[in-house]
Motif scaffolding. Structure first.
Motif, PDB file in Angstrom:
ATOM      1  N   VAL A  87      42.778  31.714  39.121  1.00 13.42           N
ATOM      2  CA  VAL A  87      42.026  30.919  38.409  1.00 13.42           C
ATOM      3  C   VAL A  87      40.971  29.580  39.483  1.00 13.42           C
ATOM      4  CG1 VAL A  87      41.254  28.279  37.061  1.00 13.42           C
ATOM      5  CG2 VAL A  87      43.063  30.475  36.315  1.00 13.42           C
ATOM      6  N   LEU A  88      41.800  29.027  40.711  1.00 11.89           N
ATOM      7  CA  LEU A  88      41.306  28.644  41.669  1.00 11.89           C
ATOM      8  C   LEU A  88      40.719  29.863  42.712  1.00 11.89           C
ATOM      9  CD1 LEU A  88      41.334  26.302  43.103  1.00 11.89           C
ATOM     10  CD2 LEU A  88      43.215  26.999  44.854  1.00 11.89           C
ATOM     11  N   LEU A  89      40.805  31.395  42.138  1.00 13.13           N
ATOM     12  CA  LEU A  89      39.701  32.504  43.265  1.00 13.13           C
ATOM     13  C   LEU A  89      38.673  32.347  42.379  1.00 13.13           C
ATOM     14  CD1 LEU A  89      39.946  33.502  45.917  1.00 13.13           C
ATOM     15  CD2 LEU A  89      41.250  35.421  44.274  1.00 13.13           C
ATOM     16  N   ALA A  90      38.896  32.627  41.391  1.00 15.49           N
ATOM     17  CA  ALA A  90      37.468  32.301  40.290  1.00 15.49           C
ATOM     18  C   ALA A  90      36.849  31.560  39.585  1.00 15.49           C
ATOM     19  CB  ALA A  90      38.337  33.117  38.432  1.00 15.49           C
ATOM     20  N   THR A  91      37.391  30.072  40.295  1.00 14.29           N
ATOM     21  CA  THR A  91      36.254  28.605  40.357  1.00 14.29           C
ATOM     22  C   THR A  91      35.758  28.175  41.652  1.00 14.29           C
ATOM     23  OG1 THR A  91      38.207  27.906  40.276  1.00 14.29           O
ATOM     24  CG2 THR A  91      37.492  28.435  38.141  1.00 14.29           C
ATOM     25  N   LEU A 143      32.158  30.015  44.130  1.00 16.85           N
ATOM     26  CA  LEU A 143      31.673  28.485  44.897  1.00 16.85           C
ATOM     27  C   LEU A 143      31.941  28.746  46.548  1.00 16.85           C
ATOM     28  CD1 LEU A 143      32.643  25.644  42.540  1.00 16.85           C
ATOM     29  CD2 LEU A 143      30.959  26.395  42.400  1.00 16.85           C
ATOM     30  N   VAL A 144      33.063  28.813  46.857  1.00 19.00           N
ATOM     31  CA  VAL A 144      33.238  29.521  48.583  1.00 19.00           C
ATOM     32  C   VAL A 144      32.196  30.163  48.522  1.00 19.00           C
ATOM     33  CG1 VAL A 144      34.730  29.716  50.189  1.00 19.00           C
ATOM     34  CG2 VAL A 144      34.525  28.182  48.854  1.00 19.00           C
ATOM     35  N   ALA A 197      28.276  37.017  44.004  1.00 19.40           N
ATOM     36  CA  ALA A 197      29.798  36.003  43.918  1.00 19.40           C
ATOM     37  C   ALA A 197      30.944  36.936  43.241  1.00 19.40           C
ATOM     38  CB  ALA A 197      29.462  34.594  43.637  1.00 19.40           C
ATOM     39  N   SER A 198      30.987  37.552  42.131  1.00 24.03           N
ATOM     40  CA  SER A 198      32.110  38.030  41.537  1.00 24.03           C
ATOM     41  C   SER A 198      31.784  39.111  41.461  1.00 24.03           C
ATOM     42  CB  SER A 198      31.484  37.395  40.169  1.00 24.03           C
ATOM     43  OG  SER A 198      30.695  38.291  39.435  1.00 24.03           O
ATOM     44  N   THR A 199      33.108  39.511  41.492  1.00 22.66           N
ATOM     45  CA  THR A 199      34.287  40.907  41.580  1.00 22.66           C
ATOM     46  C   THR A 199      33.921  42.168  40.960  1.00 22.66           C
ATOM     47  OG1 THR A 199      36.847  40.543  41.536  1.00 22.66           O
ATOM     48  CG2 THR A 199      35.724  40.181  43.405  1.00 22.66           C
ATOM     49  N   ASP A 200      34.677  43.192  40.127  1.00 22.24           N
ATOM     50  CA  ASP A 200      34.322  44.159  39.720  1.00 22.24           C
ATOM     51  C   ASP A 200      35.870  44.981  39.381  1.00 22.24           C
ATOM     52  OD1 ASP A 200      34.038  46.851  38.316  1.00 22.24           O
ATOM     53  OD2 ASP A 200      31.271  46.086  37.225  1.00 22.24           O
ATOM     54  N   LEU A 256      44.313  40.046  40.909  1.00 19.45           N
ATOM     55  CA  LEU A 256      43.233  40.248  40.833  1.00 19.45           C
ATOM     56  C   LEU A 256      42.470  40.698  39.772  1.00 19.45           C
ATOM     57  CD1 LEU A 256      44.073  43.603  42.848  1.00 19.45           C
ATOM     58  CD2 LEU A 256      42.298  41.166  43.698  1.00 19.45           C
ATOM     59  N   GLU A 257      43.491  40.897  38.484  1.00 15.96           N
ATOM     60  CA  GLU A 257      43.321  41.100  37.302  1.00 15.96           C
ATOM     61  C   GLU A 257      42.698  39.917  36.396  1.00 15.96           C
ATOM     62  OE1 GLU A 257      44.682  43.334  33.013  1.00 15.96           O
ATOM     63  OE2 GLU A 257      45.761  43.215  34.780  1.00 15.96           O
ATOM     64  N   ILE A 258      43.512  38.920  36.395  1.00 13.67           N
ATOM     65  CA  ILE A 258      42.547  37.421  36.189  1.00 13.67           C
ATOM     66  C   ILE A 258      41.583  37.155  36.215  1.00 13.67           C
ATOM     67  CG2 ILE A 258      43.507  35.553  35.384  1.00 13.67           C
ATOM     68  CD1 ILE A 258      46.692  36.273  35.603  1.00 13.67           C
ATOM     69  N   GLU A 259      41.232  37.696  38.272  1.00 13.76           N
ATOM     70  CA  GLU A 259      40.744  36.460  38.447  1.00 13.76           C
ATOM     71  C   GLU A 259      39.109  37.344  38.485  1.00 13.76           C
ATOM     72  OE1 GLU A 259      38.195  36.994  43.061  1.00 13.76           O
ATOM     73  OE2 GLU A 259      39.986  37.900  42.300  1.00 13.76           O
ATOM     74  N   SER A 260      39.187  38.254  38.416  1.00  8.78           N
ATOM     75  CA  SER A 260      38.011  39.653  37.856  1.00  8.78           C
ATOM     76  C   SER A 260      37.657  39.148  36.531  1.00  8.78           C
ATOM     77  CB  SER A 260      38.316  40.834  37.842  1.00  8.78           C
ATOM     78  OG  SER A 260      38.777  41.487  39.166  1.00  8.78           O
ATOM     79  N   GLY A 261      38.240  38.902  35.568  1.00  7.50           N
ATOM     80  CA  GLY A 261      38.608  38.568  34.026  1.00  7.50           C
ATOM     81  C   GLY A 261      37.367  36.973  33.793  1.00  7.50           C
ATOM     82  N   THR A 262      38.027  36.595  34.890  1.00  4.89           N
ATOM     83  CA  THR A 262      37.272  35.221  34.538  1.00  4.89           C
ATOM     84  C   THR A 262      36.557  34.840  36.020  1.00  4.89           C
ATOM     85  OG1 THR A 262      39.405  34.219  36.116  1.00  4.89           O
ATOM     86  CG2 THR A 262      39.924  33.988  33.917  1.00  4.89           C
ATOM     87  N   ASN A 263      36.144  35.620  36.660  1.00  4.90           N
ATOM     88  CA  ASN A 263      35.007  35.181  37.769  1.00  4.90           C
ATOM     89  C   ASN A 263      33.394  34.775  36.978  1.00  4.90           C
ATOM     90  OD1 ASN A 263      34.743  37.499  38.387  1.00  4.90           O
ATOM     91  ND2 ASN A 263      35.326  36.780  40.778  1.00  4.90           N
ATOM     92  N   ASP A 264      33.384  35.944  36.207  1.00  7.24           N
ATOM     93  CA  ASP A 264      32.001  36.159  36.138  1.00  7.24           C
ATOM     94  C   ASP A 264      32.013  34.866  35.085  1.00  7.24           C
ATOM     95  OD1 ASP A 264      32.426  38.914  36.752  1.00  7.24           O
ATOM     96  OD2 ASP A 264      33.363  39.696  35.100  1.00  7.24           O
ATOM     97  N   PRO A 265      32.206  34.214  34.117  1.00  7.28           N
ATOM     98  CA  PRO A 265      31.328  32.980  33.705  1.00  7.28           C
ATOM     99  C   PRO A 265      31.055  32.357  34.118  1.00  7.28           C
ATOM    100  CG  PRO A 265      33.243  34.027  32.444  1.00  7.28           C
ATOM    101  CD  PRO A 265      33.945  34.972  33.608  1.00  7.28           C
ATOM    102  N   ILE A 266      32.288  31.926  35.339  1.00 12.74           N
ATOM    103  CA  ILE A 266      31.816  30.962  36.514  1.00 12.74           C
ATOM    104  C   ILE A 266      30.216  31.554  37.215  1.00 12.74           C
ATOM    105  CG2 ILE A 266      32.170  29.729  38.932  1.00 12.74           C
ATOM    106  CD1 ILE A 266      33.344  29.014  36.029  1.00 12.74           C
TER     107      ILE A 266
END
Length: 600
Positions: A94-98, A102-103, A131-134, A157-167
């Motif tokens: 979640v930190l990586l996805a938010t 931003l970074v 900025a988001s991954t696939d 990797l799985e959780i980051e990819s699923g949660t970084n698209d909204p950001i």
């Protein structure tokens, strides 16, 4: 009549493109080509500058297709994420996805300002689109290469990819509005809007997931309608959240997470249907995005776009990963691999279409830059993922392949399901003394015969076995039907009784299974320990406790236990002290050899 003919032509060519896209997956699997790249190339070939010559520039239709497709894909991602298995990965992901997004946006945006001579707002908008991954592209390539990542890295990797698209979507919408109005985005309004959208999307997602689970368990839907009902509800959750100014993508991911971690009826059918639905969504979305691009216009921004892509891969993504994962104790190799697997895909191209829809000046620049970055990412990173995993020692040495299993839904049941397995001669189940009591064997297929357990007498290799088992424990049952090389003896013994000959030494068992055996008992065989405990007259079914494990007499000949069953408690042992690792490995290797020689 002409309009009817046009519709028929569109349907024909649309179906043809999808069929070609599906068949092209064979090429991707055979040669390791990123599947997304194959679909994009097909779309480009059919498009305006390709041999197909089809002119397509409907960004509104593209946004509609992309929104529906991403909603279904993200719901499926949540549906397959097991909270228990992903324990320890949520916070870093979640930190990586938010913060990571931003970074990445800020750093890449500054580079885009310099290379493309853009304003600060325009540069940040470029950074936000890429900025988001696939996730879909990453995990397809890992599966195609036969790779299985270590649990925490794969879950992150799985959780980051699923949660970084909204950001990323929020940043693109916010920066698009700022570019149009000329206002500075660097204000507390940004954080306030982001928190509001996340709160609304989170509440609707959790509530929607609970609603879907309740409906599946309580409503008696006609057979076959459960999967389409779930897909429809996923799109509805996205639409409701978006219309209430919440994060629709976060909502559908959380809804899938809730449904996937609760007992629901028809879950095997829902999961199977989503396999096909997500494949179709990816194919359609990638083909449409390929149609939308004009290769001739890419030349105009090719050099600066390549510079942006190089910075993102070599510096932007790694810096964000190092900043976010270092506090959680990830090793240097793990951070390098997560940095390299920041694969860009359809989401970036989809987000780059937003400025065009909003009427931003020179909007084609954002789309073309995103397209070049995605192509570079797929070619450079996509073809090297498996190599990087092996070089950095992130992949498991013996990847666990999905066990061959058939799942059948039981009407009216949410806690139990029927599963079927082929019985392999080298699997633990073929050597088990007793199968687990919670798995009820109800059917045995032997050649052309259909037998009940009584008629079958005993199970044999090449039989096909059908069980009724608790849904939550089916993964445990999987362990018994994998080859022994993919399921350890200890794992098998925690699920079922494992068969042992009477001449096996207890010392070897203690070293192999971490049992508390010492002193004279270490030099005692299974036969001897039963004779000692039961005054030289043990009977079938007699049990001996060794710590929390149990030995059960299964075959007694002339008062001697010739075969015993070993059952272990679930493996809940804590971490091993570093100083004992080497000695334990050595003792276990010796124990394996002694047990193997006693069986031969």
């Amino acid at each position: 009549m002409a309009s009817i003919g046009f519709v028929d032509t569109v349907l024909m060519f649309g179906a043809l493109l999808i069929a070609i896209g599906i068949l092209s997956s064979l090429v991707a699997t055979r040669f390791g080509a990123p599947l997304l790249l194959v679909f994009l190339v097909i779309g480009m070939l059919v498009g305006e500058d390709g041999p197909g010559g089809l002119a397509f520039g409907d960004y509104q239709l593209t946004y509609l297709i992309g929104s529906v497709s991403l909603a279904i894909i993200l719901f499926d991602g949540g549906l397959r994420t097991r909270v228990r298995a992903a324990r320890g990965a949520f916070r870093p992901a979640v930190l990586l996805a938010t913060v990571g997004v931003l970074v990445t946006t800020g750093l890449t945006g500054l580079v885009a300002v310099y290379l493309l001579k853009l304003s600060l707002l325009q540069g940040l908008l470029v950074g936000a689109t890429i900025a988001s991954t696939d996730a879909a592209a990453v995990f397809f390539l890992l599966r195609a290469g036969g790779m299985q990542l270590k649990r925490r890295v794969g879950a992150t990797l799985e959780i980051e990819s699923g949660t970084n698209d909204p950001i990323a979507l929020f940043l693109v919408l916010f920066l698009t509005q700022a570019v149009l109005s000329g206002d500075s985005p660097l204000s507390w309004t940004l954080l306030g809007d982001l928190a509001t959208q996340a709160a609304i999307g989170g509440a609707i997602g959790v509530g929607g997931g609970l609603t879907i689970a309740w409906c599946l368990n309580k409503l008696d839907l006609p057979s076959g309608l459960h999967p389409p009902f779930v897909v429809t509800m996923a799109v509805l959750i996205y639409g409701v959240s978006a219309n209430l100014h919440g994060s629709g993508f976060l909502a559908v991911y959380l809804a899938g997470l809730v449904v996937g971690n609760r007992p629901v009826r028809a879950f095997p059918a829902v999961l199977s249907f989503h396999d096909a639905a997500t494949w179709l969504c990816q194919i359609v979305m990638f083909l449409v995005l390929g149609l939308l691009v004009s290769p001739g216009r890419l030349i105009e921004v090719l050099v600066p776009a390549l510079g942006v892509a190089a910075f993102l891969i070599v510096f932007g993504r790694p810096l964000a990963v190092w900043l976010c994962l270092t506090p959680f104790g990830f090793s240097r190799r793990e951070k390098l691999f997560v940095s390299w697997v920041g694969l860009r895909g359809a989401v970036s191209i989809f987000l780059a279409a937003v400025p065009t829809l909003a009427g931003v000046p020179n909007a084609a620049v954002y789309f073309n830059i995103a397209f070049v970055v995605v192509l570079v990412s797929l070619i450079v990173q996509g073809w090297t993922i498996t190599t990087a995993a092996r070089r950095l020692d992130i992949a498991l040495k013996r990847p666990t392949r999905p066990v061959s299993r058939v799942e059948l839904d039981l009407p009216g049941q949410s806690e139990q399901e029927m599963v079927g397995y082929p019985l392999l001669a080298e699997s633990p189940a073929a050597h088990a003394a007793v199968l687990p009591a919670w798995a009820k064997l109800i059917l045995v297929i032997r050649g052309s015969e259909i037998l009940n357990p009584v008629e079958a007498v005993r199970i044999e290799p090449s039989d096909y076995l059908y069980f009724i088992a608790p849904t939550a424990r089916v993964p445990e049952l999987d362990r018994l039907f994998r080859p022994l090389g993919e399921t350890s003896l200890r794992e098998a013994a925690t699920v079922s009784e494992f068969q042992l000959r009477g001449d096996v030494m207890l010392g070897a068992l203690g070293a192999l299974y971490d049992l508390p055996i010492a002193g004279e008992d270490a030099e005692t065989t299974v036969t001897q320990v039963f004779a000692r405990r039961f005054d030289d007259s043990p009977e079938q079914g007699d049990e001996i406790a060794i710590g929390e494990a149990r030995l059960v007499a299964r075959k007694v000949v002339e008062s001697e236990v010739r075969v015993a069953g070993l059952r272990l408690p679930p493996d809940e042992t804590g971490p091993v002290r570093p100083g004992t690792v080497l000695s334990r490995v050595r003792s276990r290797l010796g124990a394996y050899r002694r047990v193997a020689s006693s069986r031969s």
